[in-house]
Write an enzyme that holds these catalytic residues in place. Structure first.
Site, PDB file in Angstrom:
ATOM      1  N   SER A   1      37.128  37.656  40.411  1.00 29.08           N
ATOM      2  CA  SER A   1      38.078  38.363  39.556  1.00 29.08           C
ATOM      3  C   SER A   1      37.484  38.570  38.153  1.00 29.08           C
ATOM      4  CB  SER A   1      39.398  37.575  39.522  1.00 29.08           C
ATOM      5  OG  SER A   1      40.421  38.307  38.892  1.00 29.08           O
TER       6      SER A   1
ATOM      7  N   ASP B   1      41.468  42.329  44.167  1.00 32.85           N
ATOM      8  CA  ASP B   1      40.952  41.173  43.431  1.00 32.85           C
ATOM      9  C   ASP B   1      40.289  40.134  44.340  1.00 32.85           C
ATOM     10  OD1 ASP B   1      41.095  38.486  42.051  1.00 32.85           O
ATOM     11  OD2 ASP B   1      41.905  39.737  40.458  1.00 32.85           O
TER      12      ASP B   1
END
Length: 560
Positions: free
Chosen positions: A54, A245
Site C-alpha cells: 500500500s 490495495d
C-alpha cells in the site's frame, strides 16, 4: 563483506508520513556511518532489499529510485523526497478535488471517493519525471545503497490468477489466487530508464489504491512473473489484470523480503544479514471488549470490520519469522550439544557418521508414494552444496572438532540430517529490528489512518515521531552488541519540537474549519455519485434525501 539490510514497509495510508520519517533517519544514519573513516569494509551497511504494501509500497519505490539515481535530492530532514511527498504534497484538499474531466483517468464518483489523479501525478513527478525529456542526468547513488536493490510490492488482484491442484483419485481443483506481487531487481547500470520505472510507478500506485477511496488500477503482467509450476494456462501473455490495495491481503510483506534475500544470499553469510520492519502499528492492542451486539449497527460494523480485516493482515510474517527463529535456535542448541559430546567422546563419531550417511541418502532423494506420485517438493540444493553450507554456518563447532577430521564430518552430516528432516534447509535465522509505534503517539491514526491528510501539521508531527522512533532504535545499546547491525556511527540531526497535544488526535478534536472541508468535500462527492446514477433527478434527491442523510452520518462520525 558489508552488512546487508532488507527493509519492509507496512501499509499506513496518511501514516506514510511516519514511515517517511523513519526511512529518512535510517538512510541518514547509514550514510554518516558508511562515510566515517572509522568504518571498515565489514562494518559498512548496504540496503539491498525493499518491500512494501500500500502506501509502504509507494515509499519503497521512492526510496529505491532515489537511492540508486538521485541521492542529491536528500538535502536535509525537511527537504527530501520522502518529506516532500508525504508531508508537503499530499493533503485532503487535493484528494477531494476529484473533478471528472472526461479523460480516461477521469474521477467519476462511481469509481472512487478521493482523487486518484493526485496520486498518479505525485507518482509521476517523483518516479518518472527524470525521464520525460528523453535525456536524464547521471545517477547519484546514495551511500546506503547496494549496487543493486531488489524491490517487492504487494498487490491485490481483483481478477485472480488460477492454479490447478491434483485431486484423488483423478482430476484437479482450481484455486484462484488474489494475493499478488511485483518484484524487480534494480541497479545503477541496468534499470535507469523510462520503461522500467513506468512499470514500477504504475505498480506502486496500484499497491496504494485503497479500496473505494481510490480507483482500481490496471497492469499488464507476464506469465514469467508467476513461477509456480501449477499455474493454469493464460489466453494472452501479457494479460491485463485489475488491482486494488496490496495491503488488503498482505499488509506487511516481511516474508516477501525473506524470499528476495534468499535469491541474493542463497542461505550463505546469514551472520551479516539484517531486517528492518517499519510500521505505524503494533505497539498497542486492537482488541475491543466493549463491542456488543446492541452496538452492531451498519456504521459500527463497518468500522469494526475494517479494523478486524486490517489487523488480520498485519504481523503474520513477523509471527512466522519469530516461530521459525525458535526452531532454528533449537537446532543450533542441539548442534552445540552434539559438538560437545563428540569432543568429549560421549558420542562416537564412526557410528554417528554411518547413521547420518544413511539418513542423508534418503533425505536427499525425492520420495514417492505407492502409486509413483511425487510427494512434495524437496530442496534443489545438492548434498555436496548442503554439506559445504553447513561447514560454513557451523564454522565455530567445526573448527573446535578439527576441519577435515572424522568427528567434524560426523557433526556436519548429523546436523544436516536434523536440519533436512525438520525442513529447515531453506530457513535462516532472521534478525529483525522493529520500528513500530503506539497509535496514541501519532496524530493521523484515526479514520482508518486517513486523519493525517486533514492538516499538514498532523503529518509533520508523525514524520518527526518516525524520526524519533528510528533514532531511539539506531542509538540503542542492543543494536551495538556483538553480531548486531551496529554500532552505527552517526550524529543525529535536529528534530523540531513535537507538539504532544496532537498525540492520539480524535476526529471530535478537529477544528470546525477542518471538519467543514471534509464535510463539504464528502457531500459533494456523494452528490456526484447520485448524479452519475440517476441524472436529472439528482437535484431534488440532493436537497430532500442526500444532504440530510449525509449530515446525520457525518455528525455521528465526528461525535465518535
Amino acid at each position: 563483506m558489508p552488512k546487508r539490510l532488507a527493509i519492509t514497509i507496512a501499509g499506513a495510508v496518511s501514516l506514510g508520513s511516519y514511515e517517511a520519517g523513519v526511512l529518512y533517519e535510517v538512510l541518514d544514519a547509514i550514510h554518516q556511518h558508511n562515510v566515517s573513516p572509522e568504518t571498515t569494509e565489514d562494518e559498512r551497511i548496504e540496503v539491498d532489499v525493499l518491500t512494501g504494501a500500500s502506501s509502504g509500497g509507494m515509499t519503497a519505490a521512492i526510496v529505491a529510485n532515489k537511492m540508486l539515481y538521485a541521492a542529491n535530492e536528500f538535502r536535509g530532514p525537511y527537504d527530501n523526497p520522502l518529506y516532500n511527498v508525504w508531508v508537503k504534497q499530499i493533503d485532503l484538499v487535493g484528494l477531494l478535488n476529484a473533478e471528472d474531466d472526461g479523460s480516461p483517468e477521469g474521477e467519476s464518483a462511481l469509481r472512487s471517493i478521493f482523487s486518484s489523479n493526485m496520486v498518479e501525478r505525485i507518482a509521476a513527478e517523483t518516479l518518472t519525471d527524470r525521464y520525460k525529456t528523453g535525456e536524464w542526468p547521471a545517477p547519484v547513488t546514495h551511500m546506503a545503497a547496494a549496487r543493486s536493490i531488489s524491490l517487492g510490492l504487494t498487490l491485490t488482484n481483483l481478477n485472480g490468477v488460477d492454479y490447478g491442484y491434483d485431486m484423488q483419485p483423478s482430476g484437479k481443483f482450481i484455486f484462484t489466487r488474489h494475493e499478488d506481487q511485483m518484484t524487480r531487481v534494480l541497479s545503477v547500470e541496468e534499470t535507469d530508464n523510462k520503461e522500467v520505472w513506468e512499470e514500477i510507478r504504475d505498480a506502486a500506485v496500484a499497491s496504494g489504491s485503497y479500496p473505494l477511496a481510490f480507483r482500481a488500477k490496471e497492469l499488464d503482467r507476464f506469465r514469467r512473473d508467476y513461477i509456480r509450476s501449477n499455474l493454469e494456462p493464460w489466453t494472452d501473455d501479457p494479460s491485463r489484470f485489475t488491482y486494488t490495495d496490496g495491503g488488503v491481503l498482505q499488509n506487511e510483506p516481511l516474508g516477501m523480503a525473506k524470499k528476495l534475500v534468499d535469491t541474493i544470499d542463497k542461505h550463505w553469510h546469514n551472520s551479516s544479514r539484517f531486517y528492518l520492519f517499519v510500521s505505524p502499528h503494533g505497539r498497542n492492542s486492537s482488541a475491543d471488549s466493549s463491542f456488543r451486539e446492541e452496538y452492531a449497527d451498519y456504521f459500527h460494523m463497518m468500522r469494526r470490520l475494517a479494523k478486524v480485516l486490517l489487523g488480520q493482515s498485519e504481523f503474520q510474517d513477523w509471527i512466522a519469522a519469530v516461530e521459525m527463529n525458535e526452531q532454528i535456535a533449537l537446532l543450533d542448541a542441539r548442534a552445540t550439544e552434539i559438538a560437545e559430546k563428540l569432543q568429549t567422546g560421549e558420542l562416537k563419531s564412526a557410528s554417528l557418521k554411518r547413521t547420518a550417511d544413511g539418513l542423508l541418502k534418503v533425505l536427499f532423494k525425492q520420495p514417492k508414494n505407492g502409486v509413483g506420485r511425487r510427494v512434495a517438493r524437496i530442496s534443489a540444493e545438492s548434498l555436496a552444496d548442503a554439506r559445504t553450507r553447513i561447514e560454513h554456518q557451523y564454522r565455530e563447532e567445526i573448527d573446535l572438532l578439527g576441519l577435515g577430521t572424522f568427528a567434524a564430518e560426523a557433526f556436519r552430516d548429523t546436523v544436516l540430517a536434523f536440519e533436512t528432516a525438520a525442513n529447515l534447509g531453506e530457513r535462516d535465522y532472521m534478525r529483525i529490528y522493529g520500528m513500530a509505534v503506539s497509535e496514541e503517539l501519532l496524530a493521523g491514526a484515526e479514520l482508518s489512518a486517513f486523519l493525517g491528510f486533514f492538516e499538514e501539521r498532523y503529518r509533520v508531527h508523525d514524520y518527526d515521531r518516525g524520526r524519533m522512533v528510528a533514532r531511539n532504535v539506531l542509538t540503542s545499546s542492543s543494536i551495538s552488541e556483538t553480531g548486531e547491525l551496529g554500532p552505527i556511527r552517526y550524529t543525529p540531526t535536529h528534530i523540531n519540537p513535537i507538539d504532544s497535544t496532537l498525540n492520539g488526535l480524535q476526529l471530535s478534536q478537529l477544528s470546525s474549519e477542518e471538519q467543514l472541508v471534509f464535510r463539504e468535500g464528502i457531500k459533494k462527492r456523494v452528490n456526484e455519485l447520485v448524479r452519475d446514477l440517476i441524472g436529472f433527478w439528482s437535484y431534488p434527491a440532493d436537497v430532500v434525501v442526500i444532504d440530510p442523510v449525509m449530515n446525520a452520518i457525518l455528525n455521528h462520525l465526528f461525535r465518535e
